[in-house]
Write a protein that holds these residues in place. Structure first.
Motif, PDB file in Angstrom:
ATOM      1  N   PRO A  37     -41.895 -54.093 -13.251  1.00  0.00           N
ATOM      2  CA  PRO A  37     -41.422 -55.251 -13.453  1.00  0.00           C
ATOM      3  C   PRO A  37     -40.232 -54.908 -14.502  1.00  0.00           C
ATOM      4  O   PRO A  37     -41.250 -54.078 -15.247  1.00  0.00           O
ATOM      5  N   VAL A  38     -39.191 -54.464 -14.931  1.00  0.00           N
ATOM      6  CA  VAL A  38     -38.745 -54.535 -16.183  1.00  0.00           C
ATOM      7  C   VAL A  38     -37.560 -55.362 -16.317  1.00  0.00           C
ATOM      8  O   VAL A  38     -36.747 -55.338 -15.443  1.00  0.00           O
ATOM      9  N   TRP A  39     -37.322 -55.239 -17.719  1.00  0.00           N
ATOM     10  CA  TRP A  39     -36.601 -56.398 -17.948  1.00  0.00           C
ATOM     11  C   TRP A  39     -35.931 -56.017 -19.615  1.00  0.00           C
ATOM     12  O   TRP A  39     -36.244 -55.436 -19.766  1.00  0.00           O
ATOM     13  N   ASP A  40     -33.735 -55.993 -18.887  1.00  0.00           N
ATOM     14  CA  ASP A  40     -33.507 -55.253 -20.351  1.00  0.00           C
ATOM     15  C   ASP A  40     -33.011 -56.404 -21.741  1.00  0.00           C
ATOM     16  O   ASP A  40     -33.455 -57.325 -21.270  1.00  0.00           O
ATOM     17  N   LEU A  41     -33.647 -55.550 -22.167  1.00  0.00           N
ATOM     18  CA  LEU A  41     -33.576 -56.669 -23.937  1.00  0.00           C
ATOM     19  C   LEU A  41     -32.776 -55.832 -24.538  1.00  0.00           C
ATOM     20  O   LEU A  41     -32.316 -54.868 -25.035  1.00  0.00           O
ATOM     21  N   ASP A  42     -32.562 -56.662 -26.005  1.00  0.00           N
ATOM     22  CA  ASP A  42     -31.800 -56.583 -26.850  1.00  0.00           C
ATOM     23  C   ASP A  42     -32.044 -55.575 -27.834  1.00  0.00           C
ATOM     24  O   ASP A  42     -33.073 -55.536 -27.847  1.00  0.00           O
ATOM     25  N   ARG A  43     -31.422 -54.183 -27.762  1.00  0.00           N
ATOM     26  CA  ARG A  43     -32.426 -53.524 -28.364  1.00  0.00           C
ATOM     27  C   ARG A  43     -32.312 -53.425 -30.005  1.00  0.00           C
ATOM     28  O   ARG A  43     -32.650 -52.890 -30.356  1.00  0.00           O
ATOM     29  N   GLU A  44     -31.287 -54.718 -30.303  1.00  0.00           N
ATOM     30  CA  GLU A  44     -30.856 -54.833 -32.266  1.00  0.00           C
ATOM     31  C   GLU A  44     -32.264 -55.029 -32.254  1.00  0.00           C
ATOM     32  O   GLU A  44     -32.211 -55.500 -33.234  1.00  0.00           O
ATOM     33  N   ALA A  45     -33.378 -55.636 -31.622  1.00  0.00           N
ATOM     34  CA  ALA A  45     -34.370 -56.729 -32.046  1.00  0.00           C
ATOM     35  C   ALA A  45     -35.513 -55.657 -32.006  1.00  0.00           C
ATOM     36  O   ALA A  45     -35.156 -54.992 -31.452  1.00  0.00           O
ATOM     37  N   HIS A  46     -36.490 -55.965 -32.815  1.00  0.00           N
ATOM     38  CA  HIS A  46     -37.406 -55.345 -33.250  1.00  0.00           C
ATOM     39  C   HIS A  46     -38.544 -55.439 -32.344  1.00  0.00           C
ATOM     40  O   HIS A  46     -38.361 -56.737 -31.692  1.00  0.00           O
ATOM     41  N   PRO A  47     -39.084 -54.584 -31.944  1.00  0.00           N
ATOM     42  CA  PRO A  47     -39.914 -54.790 -31.223  1.00  0.00           C
ATOM     43  C   PRO A  47     -41.226 -56.306 -31.136  1.00  0.00           C
ATOM     44  O   PRO A  47     -42.049 -56.695 -30.465  1.00  0.00           O
ATOM     45  N   ARG A  48     -41.163 -56.182 -32.189  1.00  0.00           N
ATOM     46  CA  ARG A  48     -42.073 -57.217 -32.588  1.00  0.00           C
ATOM     47  C   ARG A  48     -41.737 -58.909 -32.279  1.00  0.00           C
ATOM     48  O   ARG A  48     -42.184 -59.740 -31.871  1.00  0.00           O
ATOM     49  N   GLU A  49     -39.911 -58.577 -32.312  1.00  0.00           N
ATOM     50  CA  GLU A  49     -39.607 -59.921 -32.038  1.00  0.00           C
ATOM     51  C   GLU A  49     -40.026 -60.475 -30.020  1.00  0.00           C
ATOM     52  O   GLU A  49     -40.056 -61.655 -30.214  1.00  0.00           O
ATOM     53  N   TRP A  50     -40.501 -59.366 -29.381  1.00  0.00           N
ATOM     54  CA  TRP A  50     -40.618 -59.856 -28.328  1.00  0.00           C
ATOM     55  C   TRP A  50     -42.111 -60.242 -27.552  1.00  0.00           C
ATOM     56  O   TRP A  50     -41.803 -60.042 -26.310  1.00  0.00           O
ATOM     57  N   VAL A  51     -43.643 -60.263 -29.190  1.00  0.00           N
ATOM     58  CA  VAL A  51     -44.282 -59.908 -28.662  1.00  0.00           C
ATOM     59  C   VAL A  51     -44.284 -61.099 -28.035  1.00  0.00           C
ATOM     60  O   VAL A  51     -45.398 -62.068 -27.107  1.00  0.00           O
ATOM     61  N   GLY A  52     -44.147 -63.172 -28.522  1.00  0.00           N
ATOM     62  CA  GLY A  52     -43.681 -63.784 -28.545  1.00  0.00           C
ATOM     63  C   GLY A  52     -43.750 -64.466 -27.444  1.00  0.00           C
ATOM     64  O   GLY A  52     -43.983 -64.708 -26.191  1.00  0.00           O
ATOM     65  N   PRO A  53     -42.402 -64.249 -26.812  1.00  0.00           N
ATOM     66  CA  PRO A  53     -41.534 -64.329 -25.601  1.00  0.00           C
ATOM     67  C   PRO A  53     -42.732 -63.686 -24.129  1.00  0.00           C
ATOM     68  O   PRO A  53     -43.157 -63.967 -23.161  1.00  0.00           O
ATOM     69  N   ALA A  54     -43.077 -62.595 -24.723  1.00  0.00           N
ATOM     70  CA  ALA A  54     -43.702 -61.388 -23.267  1.00  0.00           C
ATOM     71  C   ALA A  54     -45.261 -62.583 -23.432  1.00  0.00           C
ATOM     72  O   ALA A  54     -45.728 -62.681 -22.134  1.00  0.00           O
ATOM     73  N   GLY A  55     -45.427 -62.759 -24.205  1.00  0.00           N
ATOM     74  CA  GLY A  55     -46.759 -63.175 -23.937  1.00  0.00           C
ATOM     75  C   GLY A  55     -46.628 -64.706 -23.338  1.00  0.00           C
ATOM     76  O   GLY A  55     -47.002 -65.301 -23.013  1.00  0.00           O
ATOM     77  N   GLU A  56     -45.709 -65.963 -23.759  1.00  0.00           N
ATOM     78  CA  GLU A  56     -45.284 -67.311 -22.757  1.00  0.00           C
ATOM     79  C   GLU A  56     -44.946 -66.599 -21.386  1.00  0.00           C
ATOM     80  O   GLU A  56     -45.843 -67.110 -21.027  1.00  0.00           O
ATOM     81  N   LEU A  57     -44.838 -65.457 -20.878  1.00  0.00           N
ATOM     82  CA  LEU A  57     -44.104 -65.228 -19.979  1.00  0.00           C
ATOM     83  C   LEU A  57     -45.356 -64.961 -18.933  1.00  0.00           C
ATOM     84  O   LEU A  57     -45.111 -65.663 -18.154  1.00  0.00           O
ATOM     85  N   GLY A  58     -46.428 -64.069 -20.127  1.00  0.00           N
ATOM     86  CA  GLY A  58     -48.164 -63.824 -19.582  1.00  0.00           C
ATOM     87  C   GLY A  58     -47.798 -64.963 -18.867  1.00  0.00           C
ATOM     88  O   GLY A  58     -48.483 -65.254 -17.920  1.00  0.00           O
ATOM     89  N   ASP A  59     -48.234 -65.949 -19.552  1.00  0.00           N
ATOM     90  CA  ASP A  59     -48.945 -67.366 -19.292  1.00  0.00           C
ATOM     91  C   ASP A  59     -48.152 -67.831 -18.108  1.00  0.00           C
ATOM     92  O   ASP A  59     -48.957 -68.265 -17.603  1.00  0.00           O
ATOM     93  N   ARG A  60     -47.090 -68.023 -17.899  1.00  0.00           N
ATOM     94  CA  ARG A  60     -46.289 -68.855 -17.062  1.00  0.00           C
ATOM     95  C   ARG A  60     -46.212 -68.221 -15.384  1.00  0.00           C
ATOM     96  O   ARG A  60     -46.833 -68.277 -14.452  1.00  0.00           O
TER      97      ARG A  60
END
Length: 300
Positions: A245-268
């Protein structure tokens, strides 16, 4: 054509067909390293990882790509590498890589195997699954460039090496978002990639495609498939029998900013997968699944 010549031709054709063994869709099935091997082969530009080779007398590393897309090499300092992004493949990628790995076990310092053996008759014990510890996941180290192609003492000259320069120019900035919990032994293979106009999360998932699609559809129907503001589910592609699966992300955000949301998505996603057997998809979720099926993307 005489009967003898015809039989000889048929024998040769039969041999060619047998050497082209049956197509293996899920190349790395059965290995805990499967998701990371797929990521490094398909889209991670510059990365290495220690390979869990059973009974090897030397330490061997797997690499995303080697100079000239070689199948394997032993650096001048004796460090051994197995290349994943290579110039040729057969119907069984695991066998190709396993043959290169067997070559690498006995190769001398400075040796390079340009291409994998994709034509020899299959024999027992030569696939990756026969040579790797199946329970050990990979922990890739990502590199900002390809200076690691050279031994540490020679890296000051990497900036003037034409092969390194050309390879560096093709790199898309990439970060590994999630680390696998050590106690589970499971790799996550979730990567942030800056593709230019957009950034993406590309996530190699180990679940069977039908189950994963059902779980993604359930999350989509609930409005829980995103990673928050600045993200959008883009679609998926198939690689070596698994869905990515692939998600488009805001490239202005630092990669570290997506670690938490990705972990939450993984839990869901994990919780949803666990509940599929007890609760089949309803009509809205089936429509969502049909929509996801139509969103196949190409990354190259």
């Amino acid at each position: 054509m005489g009967k003898g010549a015809r039989k000889a031709r048929e024998a040769r054709n039969g041999k060619r067909r047998s050497s082209g063994a049956a197509f293996v869709a899920r190349s790395f099935e059965g290995l805990a390293a499967e998701p990371e091997l797929i990521a490094l082969r398909e889209f991670v530009p510059s990365a290495t990882a220690r390979l869990p080779v059973a009974g090897a007398e030397r330490e061997i590393h797997v690499a995303s790509v080697l100079p000239g897309a070689a199948a394997a090499m032993v650096r001048s300092d004796g460090t051994a590498f197995l290349g994943l992004q290579v110039q040729a493949k057969s119907s069984d990628v695991s066998r190709d890589l396993g043959r290169a790995l067997r070559w690498l076990r006995d190769a001398d310092t400075g040796d390079t195997l340009a291409v994998p053996d994709t034509t020899s008759e299959p024999v027992d014990g030569e696939r990756l699954q026969d040579q790797l510890d199946p329970d050990v996941a990979l922990e890739p180290e990502l590199h900002p460039d390809f200076s690691w192609w050279l031994p540490p003492g020679e890296r000051d000259s990497a900036g003037t090496d034409p092969a390194v320069q050309r390879a560096n120019e093709a790199i898309m900035p990439t970060e590994r978002l999630l680390s696998a919990p050590a106690e589970t032994g499971q790799a996550t293979a979730a990567y942030w990639v800056d593709a230019g106009e957009k950034a993406h999360l590309r996530w190699v998932r180990p679940e069977p495609e039908s189950e994963l699609l059902a779980a993604l559809a359930r999350l989509s129907a609930r409005g829980e498939l995103g990673l928050g503001d600045g993200s959008r589910y883009a679609g998926s592609f198939r690689a070596h029998g698994l869905l990515v699966p692939v998600w488009d992300l805001d490239r202005e955000a630092h990669p570290r900013e997506w670690v938490g949301p990705a972990g939450e998505l993984g839990d869901r996603l994990s919780a949803t997968l666990a509940g599929l057997a007890d609760q089949p998809l309803d009509a809205a979720e089936r429509r969502a699944r049909d929509g996801l099926l139509g969103r196949q993307i190409t990354i190259r």
